[in-house]
Design an enzyme around this catalytic site. Structure first.
Site, PDB file in Angstrom:
ATOM      1  N   LYS A   1      61.134  53.133  35.498  1.00 50.52           N
ATOM      2  CA  LYS A   1      60.021  52.436  35.722  1.00 50.52           C
ATOM      3  C   LYS A   1      59.654  52.502  37.161  1.00 50.52           C
ATOM      4  CE  LYS A   1      60.600  48.818  32.456  1.00 50.52           C
ATOM      5  NZ  LYS A   1      60.772  47.350  32.234  1.00 50.52           N
TER       6      LYS A   1
ATOM      7  N   ASP B   1      54.853  43.601  32.210  1.00 43.45           N
ATOM      8  CA  ASP B   1      55.690  42.438  32.288  1.00 43.45           C
ATOM      9  C   ASP B   1      55.591  41.110  32.768  1.00 43.45           C
ATOM     10  OD1 ASP B   1      57.623  44.165  30.911  1.00 43.45           O
ATOM     11  OD2 ASP B   1      58.538  44.658  32.565  1.00 43.45           O
TER      12      ASP B   1
END
Ligand code: ATR
Length: 277
Positions: free
Chosen positions: A66, A101
């Site tokens: 990420k 997210d």
């Protein structure tokens, strides 16, 4: 032509994303495909460089890539705010990125407890890791002005205050009984309570009757924290709700249709998770 997206991680076998996106592709009758790609850290930059050549319009990113994905793409404000990217797409040859997210967390709360942000200005968040960043960023975006951030490593909670500003109030586990009394929202953003991890030992009897409880853990689907909250009649959101809501934006970017999270889809993935519990 078949539009193709994938999830890139190492390992990636455990990912529920192919099933989750496959559900929408089938239900919406889209000529698309969503695959899993197991790529090592060494191979990751090359993989991204050749994304289009491999026939992909974009991808999801999971651990451990990420932060690398963030560095190797053009991040939007949310990805910058979190310092990590989990959704990438090609935009006229530019590799752009975001962090879904943030909306996964916010979307799960909006679905479970519509108007939650109008009823409170104060939240307690447990955990100052990667998930904690996305959650804190989302809460600030929604106008929550006091976020009591409790973390085993206190210093990390302090760093959040430096990064995200004075709405972050670093706190310690011992402070929790007092903090819960004034909170409209409690979020577990630690790995505590996850299968194979230590339990989250927390008495939530001090929470107000209208409070909302969210847990990022999704194996098990209903953690002891959520069981206790449901018993009290509180509204709850779980880690699978977050996972489903974070997927919406990526699907929209790659396949051009904004999909709805459905009960049927939740149950399909829940059955999968229960089998693994
Ligand atoms: P993620 O990306 O899922 O947030 P992470 O960045 O490794 O993963 O963060 C894990 C979080 O769970 C951290 O807040 C961590 O606390 P520390 O910052 O002190 O490490 C918390 N956590 C993990 N195991 C814990 C434990 N046994 N007790 C308390 N907190 C724990």
């Amino acid at each position: 032509m078949t539009q193709r997206a994938c999830i890139v991680g190492y390992p990636v076998k455990h990912s529920r994303s192919p099933k989750l996106h496959g559900y929408w592709l089938k239900r919406l009758g889209i000529d698309g495909e969503y695959r899993a790609e197991e790529i090592t850290a060494a191979g990751f930059p090359g993989f991204l460089q050749n994304l289009a050549a491999r026939g992909y319009v974009g991808c999801n990113i999971t651990q451990p890539h990420k932060e690398a994905a963030f560095a190797l793409s053009e991040p939007d404000a949310r990805a910058k705010g979190v310092g990590a990217a989990n959704t990438l797409w090609l935009d006229n040859g530019r590799l752009r990125s975001t962090n879904t997210d943030v909306e996964g967390f916010i979307g799960s709360l909006d679905a479970a407890a519509p108007g939650w942000d109008k009823r409170t200005s104060s939240a307690v968040v447990l955990g100052a890791g990667g998930a904690g960043r996305a959650i804190v960023y989302g809460l600030i975006e929604r106008g929550i002005t006091t976020i009591h951030l409790v973390n085993r490593t206190f210093e990390k909670a302090h760093q959040f205050r430096t990064q995200y500003g004075s709405s972050i109030q670093p706190a310690r586990w011992e402070d929790l009984p007092g903090l819960l009394q004034g909170a409209g929202l409690l979020v577990n953003a630690t790995s505590l309570g996850m299968k194979g991890q230590p339990p989250l030992d927390l008495d939530i009897s001090g929470l107000a009757d209208g409070a909302v409880v969210s847990d990022i853990v999704y194996v098990p689907l209903e953690t002891p924290l959520l069981t206790a909250a449901i018993k009290r009649g509180l509204k709850t959101a779980n880690g699978l709700d977050m996972l489903l809501h974070q997927a919406v934006r990526g699907f929209e970017l790659w396949f051009g249709v904004r999909p709805e999270v459905t009960r049927e889809q939740f149950e399909m993935l829940a059955a999968d998770i229960r089998a693994a519990e």
